[in-house]
Design an enzyme around this catalytic site. Structure first.
Site, PDB file in Angstrom:
ATOM      1  N   LEU A  12       0.848  -1.196   0.000  1.00 50.39           N
ATOM      2  CA  LEU A  12       0.000   0.000   0.000  1.00 50.39           C
ATOM      3  C   LEU A  12       0.882   1.243   0.000  1.00 50.39           C
ATOM      4  CD1 LEU A  12      -2.881  -0.904   2.475  1.00 50.39           C
ATOM      5  CD2 LEU A  12      -2.533  -1.552   0.077  1.00 50.39           C
ATOM      6  N   ALA A  13       0.717   2.025  -1.046  1.00 49.68           N
ATOM      7  CA  ALA A  13       1.585   3.194  -1.184  1.00 49.68           C
ATOM      8  C   ALA A  13       0.808   4.411  -1.664  1.00 49.68           C
ATOM      9  CB  ALA A  13       2.703   2.873  -2.165  1.00 49.68           C
ATOM     10  N   ARG A  19       1.070  14.177   7.437  1.00 44.92           N
ATOM     11  CA  ARG A  19       1.889  14.580   8.597  1.00 44.92           C
ATOM     12  C   ARG A  19       3.364  14.764   8.262  1.00 44.92           C
ATOM     13  NH1 ARG A  19       0.578  10.343  12.854  1.00 44.92           N
ATOM     14  NH2 ARG A  19       2.368  11.261  13.909  1.00 44.92           N
ATOM     15  N   ASP A 109       5.137   2.401   3.991  1.00 48.16           N
ATOM     16  CA  ASP A 109       5.821   3.305   4.929  1.00 48.16           C
ATOM     17  C   ASP A 109       6.476   2.545   6.087  1.00 48.16           C
ATOM     18  OD1 ASP A 109       3.637   2.601   6.494  1.00 48.16           O
ATOM     19  OD2 ASP A 109       3.073   4.650   7.031  1.00 48.16           O
ATOM     20  N   ASN A 364      50.200  12.191 -12.830  1.00 53.37           N
ATOM     21  CA  ASN A 364      50.179  13.060 -11.651  1.00 53.37           C
ATOM     22  C   ASN A 364      49.434  14.347 -11.981  1.00 53.37           C
ATOM     23  OD1 ASN A 364      51.000  14.888  -9.526  1.00 53.37           O
ATOM     24  ND2 ASN A 364      52.409  13.251  -8.952  1.00 53.37           N
ATOM     25  N   ARG A 427      51.759  30.439 -21.222  1.00 58.26           N
ATOM     26  CA  ARG A 427      51.730  31.532 -20.248  1.00 58.26           C
ATOM     27  C   ARG A 427      52.604  32.653 -20.811  1.00 58.26           C
ATOM     28  NH1 ARG A 427      56.230  28.589 -16.710  1.00 58.26           N
ATOM     29  NH2 ARG A 427      54.703  27.065 -16.075  1.00 58.26           N
TER      30      ARG A 427
END
Ligand code: UD1
Ligand code: MG
Length: 455
Positions: A12-13, A19, A109, A364, A427
């Site tokens: 049962l779902a 709540r 549940d 690395n 760079r």
């Protein structure tokens, strides 16, 4: 199958879980990285040999999808209106009508159930009971249905809202799991009315009705931790604590070292090999496998990842889905790996992002290396060859390939492939001005502006 008997499990779902104060259906809330419903469905699959039917609410397409993902051959039934647990079971009447020896009703549940619990219930049916109910002694019985017994017999179940003072004093509670002899199930269920305080069709009324029909009804006592039902966020948190205890205990019993077990969070499917060491404060999301001898250092977070034998991960590492670490790989602090294969012995020890990539054996990866995998539209791959050395603070703009043994100079932004054995450097050339500082200082003391002093 128990003693050759056929079995249908009805889950049962369809509850709204008011709540929980959530926009999400209750049974999709998770503990140990898995929805409440998936815990129940997994238990049923593990028990084996039963057909399953899941009752879902019409507006909960996510619940139906969760069922299909977990147990593709489960039948799905829609409870069009939420009118109580018996009404929900009858939504699956067509499945019951196919004719099974045993019909189990399990709540979506109640995620902590074990296969042995299902066997206990079915055992009672094989001994002649028409209805068998699981009960437990609740530390706080508020909200649960109470089991009214007379000697060994179960006389009735009274819901908390409808119970008298005397009945509320009973601490033997309905766990929510029930088993029906298939031959009587539909007859009993169809007699259930809704003349109670909530105006709902209560599954629990099946007990008194079965007795009126002269059938045998029994209660079987189990431990509370197996059958706690979840109706609120506080109960969800309590169930999480319980399942974590179970998972940690199982890991310790399998030869894993958990330095501070209470601080480690595991997922229901976490696989840790022998002699794996998990330091304090590590979180495992779903889909993680760690092979023997690996160490997961503190504050690491792993999801959907594979960690090879004797690898070292962390402290403060993040392994996201598709991270596959080979043997003796080192992934250090503040390194994030996603959808990437890191081959044996490769190292990324500090501050890096490796996504959609392959890092070859023994390579690395320097501190601050980033694979730039996303161009705001699509993801692209970075391929780093065996033994390559990526200097610190490099950006590898994917798609890009770094050949075996190649070197990348620190601080480079690499946008083109680098052949094996080459050095790639990107760079501006360094400028050195001898004696510049001294000249600056003397100009300053002469009261001139620094700007004028620079040339
Ligand atoms: C139920 C039992 C109570 C028991 C407790 C154990 C009944 C009437 N009461 O109360 O005796 O002690 O579980 O946890 O059975 N659901 C539907 N459709 C509906 C109503 C419920 O699918 O119309 C599903 C919910 O998704 C849930 C399960 O049935 O998975 C139980 O419903 P819930 O509302 O949680 O019942 P409880 O008040 O906990
Ligand atoms: Mg409940």
């Amino acid at each position: 199958m128990t003693g050759g008997r056929t079995c249908l499990a009805i889950v049962l779902a369809a509850g709204d879980g008011t709540r929980m104060l959530s926009s999400q259906p209750k049974v999709l809330h998770q503990i140990a990285g898995r929805s409440l419903l998936a815990h129940v469905m997994t238990c049923l699959r593990e028990a084996g040999g039963m057909a399953s039917a899941v009752v879902v609410a019409p507006d909960h397409s996510g619940v139906a999808a969760e069922v299909k993902a977990n147990t593709p051959d489960a039948e799905i039934f829609v409870q069009t209106e939420r009118r109580g647990t018996a009404h929900a079971v009858l939504a699956a009447a067509a499945a019951i009508a196919k004719g099974f020896d045993d019909v189990l009703v399990v709540f979506g549940d109640t995620p902590l159930i074990r296969t042995s619990t299902l066997d206990t219930l079915r055992g009672a049916l094989s001994k002649g009971a028409a209805v068998a109910v699981l009960g437990f002694r609740a530390a706080d019985p508020t909200g649960y249905g109470r089991l009214v017994t007379k000697g060994e017999d179960l006389i009735a179940i009274v819901e908390h809202a409808d119970a008298s003072e005397a009945e509320r004093a009973i601490d033997l509670c309905n766990a929510g799991l029930m088993a029906f002899a298939g031959a009587h199930a539909l007859e009993v269920l169809r007699k259930i009315g809704n003349g109670n305080r909530k105006g709902e069709f209560y599954l629990t009324d099946a007990v008194a009705i079965a007795r009126d029909l002269g059938l045998k009804t029994v209660a079987l006592e189990v431990m509370e931790d197996e059958v706690s039902g979840i109706n609120s966020k506080a109960q969800l948190a309590a169930a999480e604590a319980q399942i974590q205890q179970r998972l940690r205990q199982a890991a310790l019993e399998a030869g894993v070292t958990l330095v501070a077990p209470d601080t480690v969070y595991l997922a229901a499917d976490t696989k840790l090999g022998r002699d794996v060491v998990v330091e304090p404060f590590v979180v495992f999301g779903p889909g993680v496998t760690v092979e023997a001898g690996a160490t997961i250092r503190s504050f690491s977070h792993l999801t959907g990842a594979h960690v090879g034998k004797d690898a070292i991960v962390g402290p403060y590492a993040r392994l996201r889905p598709g991270a596959k670490l080979g043997e003796k790989v080192h992934i250090g602090n503040f390194v994030e790996v996603k959808e990437a294969v890191i081959e044996a012995g490769a190292k990324a020890n500090h501050l890096a992002y490796i996504g959609d990539a392959r890092v070859g054996e023994g390579a690395n990866i320097g501190a601050g290396t980033i694979t730039c995998n996303y161009d705001s539209v699509s993801k692209h791959r970075t391929d780093i060859g065996k033994g390559a050395f990526i200097g610190s603070n490099s950006a590898l703009v994917a798609p890009v390939k770094i050949g075996d043994g190649a070197y990348i100079g620190s601080g480079s932004v690499i946008t083109r492939d680098v052949p094996a054995g080459a050095l790639a450097l990107e760079r501006a050339q360094q400028v050195v001005k001898e004696g510049w500082v001294k000249r600056l200082r003397s100009l300053k003391t002469m009261g001139k502006k620094a700007g004028q002093a620079s040339e």
